[in-house]
Design an enzyme around this catalytic site. Structure first.
Site, PDB file in Angstrom:
ATOM      1  CB  SER A  12     -16.451  -8.149   5.693  1.00 19.25           C
ATOM      2  OG  SER A  12     -16.225  -8.565   4.357  1.00 19.25           O
ATOM      3  CE  LYS A  78      -6.570 -13.203  -0.155  1.00 21.98           C
ATOM      4  NZ  LYS A  78      -5.376 -12.441   0.155  1.00 21.98           N
ATOM      5  CG  ASP A  79     -10.999 -15.673   1.227  1.00 22.16           C
ATOM      6  OD1 ASP A  79      -9.778 -15.703   1.473  1.00 22.16           O
ATOM      7  OD2 ASP A  79     -11.689 -14.645   1.361  1.00 22.16           O
ATOM      8  NE  ARG A 126       0.143 -15.266  -0.160  1.00 23.90           N
ATOM      9  CZ  ARG A 126       0.250 -13.947  -0.313  1.00 23.90           C
ATOM     10  NH1 ARG A 126       1.282 -13.423  -0.928  1.00 23.90           N
ATOM     11  NH2 ARG A 126      -0.664 -13.142   0.182  1.00 23.90           N
ATOM     12  NE  ARG A 127      -0.576 -10.747   2.141  1.00 21.89           N
ATOM     13  CZ  ARG A 127      -1.901 -10.627   2.295  1.00 21.89           C
ATOM     14  NH1 ARG A 127      -2.446 -10.784   3.495  1.00 21.89           N
ATOM     15  NH2 ARG A 127      -2.674 -10.344   1.269  1.00 21.89           N
ATOM     16  NE  ARG A 144      -8.832 -13.835  11.442  1.00 16.65           N
ATOM     17  CZ  ARG A 144     -10.058 -14.321  11.576  1.00 16.65           C
ATOM     18  NH1 ARG A 144     -10.299 -15.261  12.456  1.00 16.65           N
ATOM     19  NH2 ARG A 144     -11.042 -13.846  10.851  1.00 16.65           N
ATOM     20  N   GLY A 145      -8.010  -9.877  11.588  1.00 13.41           N
ATOM     21  CA  GLY A 145      -9.024  -8.829  11.612  1.00 13.41           C
ATOM     22  C   GLY A 145      -9.309  -8.350  10.215  1.00 13.41           C
ATOM     23  CB  VAL A 147      -9.455  -4.085   5.154  1.00 16.22           C
ATOM     24  CG1 VAL A 147      -8.643  -2.949   4.592  1.00 16.22           C
ATOM     25  CG2 VAL A 147      -9.406  -5.279   4.204  1.00 16.22           C
ATOM     26  CB  THR A 149      -9.117  -4.749  12.557  1.00 18.17           C
ATOM     27  OG1 THR A 149     -10.529  -4.777  12.434  1.00 18.17           O
ATOM     28  CG2 THR A 149      -8.705  -5.021  13.971  1.00 18.17           C
ATOM     29  NE  ARG A 150      -6.100  -8.133   7.878  1.00 18.22           N
ATOM     30  CZ  ARG A 150      -5.920  -8.962   6.861  1.00 18.22           C
ATOM     31  NH1 ARG A 150      -4.731  -9.445   6.608  1.00 18.22           N
ATOM     32  NH2 ARG A 150      -6.937  -9.295   6.095  1.00 18.22           N
ATOM     33  CB  CYS A 238       4.558 -29.591   0.863  1.00 16.98           C
ATOM     34  SG  CYS A 238       4.263 -28.116  -0.144  1.00 16.98           S
TER      35      CYS A 238
HETATM   36  N1  PBG Z   1      -7.885 -13.558   3.423  1.00 13.98           N
HETATM   37  C1  PBG Z   1      -8.836 -12.493   3.467  1.00 13.98           C
HETATM   38  C2  PBG Z   1      -8.962 -11.852   2.133  1.00 13.98           C
HETATM   39  N2  PBG Z   1      -9.619 -12.452   1.143  1.00 13.98           N
HETATM   40  C3  PBG Z   1      -9.546 -11.642   0.031  1.00 13.98           C
HETATM   41  C4  PBG Z   1      -8.836 -10.507   0.372  1.00 13.98           C
HETATM   42  C5  PBG Z   1      -8.511  -9.377  -0.503  1.00 13.98           C
HETATM   43  C6  PBG Z   1      -9.155  -9.352  -1.852  1.00 13.98           C
HETATM   44  C7  PBG Z   1      -8.616 -10.373  -2.823  1.00 13.98           C
HETATM   45  O1  PBG Z   1      -7.487 -10.864  -2.693  1.00 13.98           O
HETATM   46  O2  PBG Z   1      -9.356 -10.684  -3.765  1.00 13.98           O
HETATM   47  C8  PBG Z   1      -8.473 -10.615   1.715  1.00 13.98           C
HETATM   48  C9  PBG Z   1      -7.740  -9.616   2.513  1.00 13.98           C
HETATM   49  C10 PBG Z   1      -6.231  -9.610   2.312  1.00 13.98           C
HETATM   50  O3  PBG Z   1      -5.628 -10.642   1.990  1.00 13.98           O
HETATM   51  O4  PBG Z   1      -5.616  -8.557   2.501  1.00 13.98           O
END
Ligand code: PBG
Length: 311
Positions: A12, A78-79, A126-127, A144-145, A147, A149-150, A238
């Site tokens: 990506s 974060k992934d 979360r958002r 989804r998709g 950056v 695409t969104r 949880c």
């Molecule tokens: N979940 C997908 C993802 N993984 C990391 C990022 C952005 C870059 C980051 O947080 O380091 C994103 C896209 C988003 O949440 O908008």
């Protein structure tokens, strides 16, 4: 002759930008690098993340690293699942980008300017729960998709706005599309948002050492360690949406001297979009304990809320 470091990356635009940045830092320090793209099920499927599971973006890359196809893997931190992979070392946490979330809305609007009933696209629970809790009457729709695409869903008029990580937009050079950077008081980011994890094989001590010396930032590492320790402790208790942000701040120690301390804020949602918040400050050297303590406080507060009057 020094060997070339093979850096594994997803294909990506965001992943390529992150990996190219890591490669550039290493090249500037005098090392030779080569980017190797690895395709992951997360890139091939358009199903909601909640269905395909965490780790969909990172596990194929980790397998390529563990199997010796590449020497280094670059992940959006974060992934990464909180469960450690015993075959691999988190050799470096580079300087973190701005961890906040960003709004991209039609006509340059901010959150407060979006009329009630406006549709905000996000696939992140979360958002979604933090947007609902603002009380602005916003309607959240799952999308989804990548950056691009969104963002297109806003330009095409399919939604009025989307929320994305500011760091992702910074890395692909698209900060100008942001109409408001969201204050963490309203929207706490995902644990480790904006940070990278640079991994190597646990037995490859030469690579581990060079990645650490060229790329590691101790303040970013401490902040992410606290946030992820909080996340790991909450996952056990949880499955609710979770936000966290830790920052190294200047504070006064017991003798009144200025010292570096770690400050963390966390949020957990209930099923009906109520939010429970907590914060704490501690030593940067005890980041994980700070995160675990905050998780315990959040679970207690959430239990108290759910058993309170009117429930
Ligand atoms: N979940 C997908 C993802 N993984 C990391 C990022 C952005 C870059 C980051 O947080 O380091 C994103 C896209 C988003 O949440 O908008």
């Amino acid at each position: 002759m020094m060997k070339t470091l093979r850096i594994g990356t997803r294909s990506s635009a965001l992943a390529m930008a992150q990996s190219a940045w890591v490669a550039e830092q290493l090249e500037q320090a005098g090392y030779q690098t080569q980017l190797v793209t690895v395709s992951t099920p997360g890139d091939r499927s358009m199903a909601p993340i909640a269905e395909i599971g965490v780790g969909v973006f990172t596990s194929a890359l980790r397998e390529a690293l563990a199997g010796g196809e590449v020497d280094v893997a670059v992940h959006s931190f974060k992934d990464l699942p909180t469960e450690p992979d015993p075959r691999l070392s988190e050799a470096a946490v580079p300087v973190r980008e701005d961890p906040r979330d960003a709004l991209i809305a039609r006509d340059g609007l901010t959150l407060g300017e979006l009329p009630p009933g406006s549709v905000v696209g996000t696939g992140s629970p979360r958002r979604a729960s933090q947007l609902q809790a603002l009380g602005l009457g916003l309607e959240v729709r799952g999308i989804r998709g990548n950056v691009d695409t969104r963002m297109r869903k806003v330009t095409d008029g399919e939604v009025d706005a989307v929320v994305l990580a500011r760091a992702g937009l910074a890395r692909v050079g698209r900060l100008e599309v942001i109409t408001e950077t969201l204050d963490p008081l309203q929207m706490l980011p995902a644990p480790a948002q904006g940070a990278l994890a640079v991994e190597c094989r646990v037995d490859d001590v030469d690579t581990e050492h060079l990645l650490q010396s060229v790329l590691d930032d101790p303040a970013s590492r401490a902040a992410v360690a606290a946030e992820r320790a909080m996340l790991a402790a909450l996952e056990a208790g949880c499955s609710a949406p979770i936000g966290a942000l830790a920052e190294v701040v200047e504070d006064l120690d017991e003798d009144g001297r200025v010292a570096q301390r770690l400050s963390i804020r966390g949020v957990v949602a209930t099923d009906d979009h109520q939010l429970v918040r907590a914060s704490a400050t501690g030593e940067t050297t005890a980041a994980e304990q700070l995160g675990r303590d905050l998780a315990a406080e959040l679970l207690d507060a959430r239990a108290a809320l759910l058993s309170g009057p009117g429930q």
